[in-house]
Write a protein that holds these residues in place. Structure first.
Motif, PDB file in Angstrom:
ATOM      1  N   ASN A 179      37.692 -28.555 -27.104  1.00  0.00           N
ATOM      2  CA  ASN A 179      38.678 -27.487 -26.938  1.00  0.00           C
ATOM      3  C   ASN A 179      38.579 -26.780 -25.591  1.00  0.00           C
ATOM      4  O   ASN A 179      39.580 -26.314 -25.052  1.00  0.00           O
ATOM      5  N   ALA A 180      37.379 -26.657 -25.063  1.00  0.00           N
ATOM      6  CA  ALA A 180      37.160 -25.957 -23.794  1.00  0.00           C
ATOM      7  C   ALA A 180      35.754 -26.271 -23.303  1.00  0.00           C
ATOM      8  O   ALA A 180      34.843 -26.494 -24.106  1.00  0.00           O
ATOM      9  N   PHE A 181      35.587 -26.302 -21.996  1.00  0.00           N
ATOM     10  CA  PHE A 181      34.298 -26.520 -21.341  1.00  0.00           C
ATOM     11  C   PHE A 181      33.674 -27.878 -21.668  1.00  0.00           C
ATOM     12  O   PHE A 181      32.513 -28.117 -21.354  1.00  0.00           O
ATOM     13  N   SER A 182      34.438 -28.786 -22.272  1.00  0.00           N
ATOM     14  CA  SER A 182      33.859 -30.075 -22.658  1.00  0.00           C
ATOM     15  C   SER A 182      33.692 -31.020 -21.472  1.00  0.00           C
ATOM     16  O   SER A 182      32.996 -32.036 -21.588  1.00  0.00           O
ATOM     17  N   LEU A 183      34.316 -30.712 -20.341  1.00  0.00           N
ATOM     18  CA  LEU A 183      34.132 -31.521 -19.137  1.00  0.00           C
ATOM     19  C   LEU A 183      32.859 -31.142 -18.392  1.00  0.00           C
ATOM     20  O   LEU A 183      32.509 -31.779 -17.403  1.00  0.00           O
ATOM     21  N   LEU A 184      32.180 -30.107 -18.880  1.00  0.00           N
ATOM     22  CA  LEU A 184      30.968 -29.605 -18.242  1.00  0.00           C
ATOM     23  C   LEU A 184      29.759 -29.860 -19.133  1.00  0.00           C
ATOM     24  O   LEU A 184      29.884 -30.049 -20.346  1.00  0.00           O
ATOM     25  N   GLU A 185      28.591 -29.839 -18.526  1.00  0.00           N
ATOM     26  CA  GLU A 185      27.336 -29.991 -19.254  1.00  0.00           C
ATOM     27  C   GLU A 185      26.554 -28.685 -19.193  1.00  0.00           C
ATOM     28  O   GLU A 185      26.677 -27.918 -18.240  1.00  0.00           O
ATOM     29  N   GLU A 186      25.738 -28.465 -20.218  1.00  0.00           N
ATOM     30  CA  GLU A 186      24.842 -27.312 -20.199  1.00  0.00           C
ATOM     31  C   GLU A 186      23.487 -27.709 -20.761  1.00  0.00           C
ATOM     32  O   GLU A 186      23.414 -28.331 -21.826  1.00  0.00           O
ATOM     33  N   GLN A 187      22.450 -27.356 -20.051  1.00  0.00           N
ATOM     34  CA  GLN A 187      21.107 -27.459 -20.614  1.00  0.00           C
ATOM     35  C   GLN A 187      20.986 -26.368 -21.669  1.00  0.00           C
ATOM     36  O   GLN A 187      21.279 -25.206 -21.405  1.00  0.00           O
ATOM     37  N   GLN A 188      20.565 -26.715 -22.869  1.00  0.00           N
ATOM     38  CA  GLN A 188      20.539 -25.721 -23.935  1.00  0.00           C
ATOM     39  C   GLN A 188      19.550 -24.595 -23.621  1.00  0.00           C
ATOM     40  O   GLN A 188      18.414 -24.856 -23.198  1.00  0.00           O
ATOM     41  N   PRO A 189      19.972 -23.351 -23.808  1.00  0.00           N
ATOM     42  CA  PRO A 189      19.082 -22.222 -23.509  1.00  0.00           C
ATOM     43  C   PRO A 189      17.814 -22.278 -24.348  1.00  0.00           C
ATOM     44  O   PRO A 189      17.870 -22.538 -25.556  1.00  0.00           O
ATOM     45  N   ASP A 190      16.681 -22.031 -23.711  1.00  0.00           N
ATOM     46  CA  ASP A 190      15.433 -21.863 -24.457  1.00  0.00           C
ATOM     47  C   ASP A 190      14.909 -20.444 -24.266  1.00  0.00           C
ATOM     48  O   ASP A 190      13.712 -20.190 -24.316  1.00  0.00           O
ATOM     49  N   PHE A 191      15.857 -19.534 -24.048  1.00  0.00           N
ATOM     50  CA  PHE A 191      15.546 -18.114 -23.931  1.00  0.00           C
ATOM     51  C   PHE A 191      16.356 -17.355 -24.977  1.00  0.00           C
ATOM     52  O   PHE A 191      17.313 -17.882 -25.557  1.00  0.00           O
ATOM     53  N   ALA A 192      15.967 -16.121 -25.220  1.00  0.00           N
ATOM     54  CA  ALA A 192      16.607 -15.305 -26.252  1.00  0.00           C
ATOM     55  C   ALA A 192      18.040 -14.954 -25.857  1.00  0.00           C
ATOM     56  O   ALA A 192      18.394 -14.969 -24.669  1.00  0.00           O
ATOM     57  N   PRO A 193      18.889 -14.640 -26.834  1.00  0.00           N
ATOM     58  CA  PRO A 193      20.245 -14.189 -26.520  1.00  0.00           C
ATOM     59  C   PRO A 193      20.234 -13.068 -25.484  1.00  0.00           C
ATOM     60  O   PRO A 193      19.355 -12.201 -25.495  1.00  0.00           O
ATOM     61  N   THR A 194      21.223 -13.090 -24.606  1.00  0.00           N
ATOM     62  CA  THR A 194      21.236 -12.199 -23.444  1.00  0.00           C
ATOM     63  C   THR A 194      22.110 -10.963 -23.637  1.00  0.00           C
ATOM     64  O   THR A 194      22.283 -10.175 -22.707  1.00  0.00           O
ATOM     65  N   PHE A 195      22.642 -10.767 -24.836  1.00  0.00           N
ATOM     66  CA  PHE A 195      23.526  -9.643 -25.145  1.00  0.00           C
ATOM     67  C   PHE A 195      23.382  -9.355 -26.637  1.00  0.00           C
ATOM     68  O   PHE A 195      23.187 -10.292 -27.420  1.00  0.00           O
ATOM     69  N   LYS A 196      23.408  -8.156 -27.110  1.00  0.00           N
ATOM     70  CA  LYS A 196      23.649  -6.891 -26.445  1.00  0.00           C
ATOM     71  C   LYS A 196      22.384  -6.053 -26.561  1.00  0.00           C
ATOM     72  O   LYS A 196      21.846  -5.898 -27.658  1.00  0.00           O
ATOM     73  N   PHE A 197      21.921  -5.474 -25.450  1.00  0.00           N
ATOM     74  CA  PHE A 197      20.706  -4.677 -25.430  1.00  0.00           C
ATOM     75  C   PHE A 197      21.024  -3.193 -25.273  1.00  0.00           C
ATOM     76  O   PHE A 197      22.068  -2.824 -24.725  1.00  0.00           O
ATOM     77  N   VAL A 198      20.113  -2.376 -25.743  1.00  0.00           N
ATOM     78  CA  VAL A 198      20.145  -0.957 -25.392  1.00  0.00           C
ATOM     79  C   VAL A 198      19.746  -0.871 -23.926  1.00  0.00           C
ATOM     80  O   VAL A 198      18.687  -1.377 -23.531  1.00  0.00           O
ATOM     81  N   GLU A 199      20.588  -0.278 -23.114  1.00  0.00           N
ATOM     82  CA  GLU A 199      20.324  -0.240 -21.677  1.00  0.00           C
ATOM     83  C   GLU A 199      18.964   0.390 -21.381  1.00  0.00           C
ATOM     84  O   GLU A 199      18.575   1.382 -21.994  1.00  0.00           O
ATOM     85  N   GLY A 200      18.252  -0.229 -20.445  1.00  0.00           N
ATOM     86  CA  GLY A 200      16.945   0.271 -20.047  1.00  0.00           C
ATOM     87  C   GLY A 200      15.810  -0.180 -20.940  1.00  0.00           C
ATOM     88  O   GLY A 200      14.658   0.207 -20.722  1.00  0.00           O
ATOM     89  N   THR A 201      16.110  -1.013 -21.945  1.00  0.00           N
ATOM     90  CA  THR A 201      15.087  -1.495 -22.877  1.00  0.00           C
ATOM     91  C   THR A 201      15.285  -2.983 -23.124  1.00  0.00           C
ATOM     92  O   THR A 201      16.271  -3.581 -22.699  1.00  0.00           O
ATOM     93  N   ASN A 202      14.345  -3.570 -23.861  1.00  0.00           N
ATOM     94  CA  ASN A 202      14.503  -4.938 -24.346  1.00  0.00           C
ATOM     95  C   ASN A 202      14.770  -4.956 -25.844  1.00  0.00           C
ATOM     96  O   ASN A 202      14.475  -5.939 -26.535  1.00  0.00           O
TER      97      ASN A 202
END
Length: 343
Positions: free
Chosen positions: A231-254
């Motif tokens: 449906n979308a982005f299928s012409l591109l490749e991505e290495q699967q993330p091995d890090f935690a989700p990047t959203f949504k954080f309380v600003e200034g904290t983890n």
């Protein structure tokens, strides 16, 4: 016996960060830009080229046409100490992309163009959309796209439409490289805003994250599911993330802000057409893909990736000037158009 000549062997550093309209004033970018001995390039060398995409940059500077955004100035200040020069920058309201390169590579960069596509509010304002930089890099066609797609869990259809609108409307003047996917190398980064499908609660998602069950969660990732369906982005490749989700954080904290379900909104994808020219082999081996948890300025974490951008010729010797004539000349042939569906 096959003899190989290396035309280009570059390390390219890509970064995407939704900065939530914050100023860069107090930010130290040394670690983020791998300037303190933490490079993932071969031999721990500094990258040859930086491409940095940002979203939700403050628009207070937009009307100051002849003045760079404060983030560009901050990045330039950090990189100039290492003899990098700004190649280009493009801003569309809060979406920004900028490129820096070591001075020695500048003679090998030609036909530099920028483009922008508005998608937010029917394309009238530009709060969502994409900006890009394309160029001939050592004779090959490369394009770097930074996008900010529609937000919220229930706006998947809008994100798909944003993507196709960007692909359809981004157009360039270079012969053979009129559109994004005509390019030999495509790098697409940004706050793509894809969330998790299904009805898991924010608390359950956080529990899985805390227990390192990224693979299970990524099976629900909207971007992965879209790419599988074409449906979308299928012409591109991505290495699967091995890090935690990047959203949504309380600003200034983890700490995650559980008003939203944690998600991998911030992504970097790529595409290489490896064997489109006789005797030429193109490759972009991914060397890293990481989130930077020390940078807590906004509710997103910055994400970076490094690639080994390599151009080789087999059994014949090409200069990048000769390769440029082959790839950008009048006889060059555009690649197949985007075949993805919008459903």
């Amino acid at each position: 016996m096959v003899t190989t000549t290396v035309i280009a062997d570059l390390c390219i550093f890509l970064l995407t960060w939704n900065v939530g309209t914050h100023s860069p004033r107090d930010q130290q970018l040394t670690s983020l830009l791998a300037l303190n001995g933490n490079s993932t390039c071969p031999g721990n060398q500094l990258p040859d080229i930086y491409v940095i995409g940002m979203q939700e940059v403050s628009t207070k500077q937009v009307l100051k046409i002849f003045q760079d955004d404060p983030w560009v100035l901050k990045i330039a200040s950090a990189l100039q100490e290492h003899e990098f020069v700004k190649v280009e920058a493009k801003q569309l309201q809060g979406i920004l992309i900028t490129m820096f390169a070591q001075h020695k590579h500048i003679p090998h960069m030609k036909n530099i163009e920028t483009e922008a596509t508005r998608t937010g509010l029917g394309g009238l304002w530009g709060n969502k959309g994409a900006v890009s930089i394309r160029l001939s890099l050592y004779g090959t066609g490369a394009v770097f796209v930074c996008s900010h797609l529609a937000a919220h869990d229930d706006k998947l259809k809008e994100r798909i439409e944003d993507y196709h609108q960007i692909v359809d409307n981004h157009k360039y003047d270079s012969v053979g490289y009129r559109r994004i996917f005509d390019h030999d190398f495509v790098f697409w980064l940004g706050d793509l805003n894809f969330r998790l499908s299904g009805n898991m609660s924010a608390w359950d998602v956080r529990t899985d994250v805390e227990n390192g069950r990224y693979a299970d969660l990524l099976k629900l990732d909207q971007l992965n599911l879209l790419r599988e369906k074409g449906n979308a982005f299928s012409l591109l490749e991505e290495q699967q993330p091995d890090f935690a989700p990047t959203f949504k954080f309380v600003e200034g904290t983890n700490d995650y802000d559980l008003k939203r379900r944690p998600a991998w909104c911030d992504r970097i994808l790529h595409r290489v057409q490896s064997n489109v020219y006789p005797g030429i082999v193109l490759s972009a081996n991914q060397l890293s893909y990481q989130a930077h948890s020390d940078y807590t300025l906004s509710d997103h974490r910055p994400v970076s990736a490094t690639f080994n951008y390599r151009v080789e010729s087999a059994n014949q010797t090409f200069t990048d000037e000769e390769l440029y004539e082959m790839t950008h000349g009048a006889a060059s042939t555009p690649t197949a158009p985007n075949k993805e569906t919008r459903e």
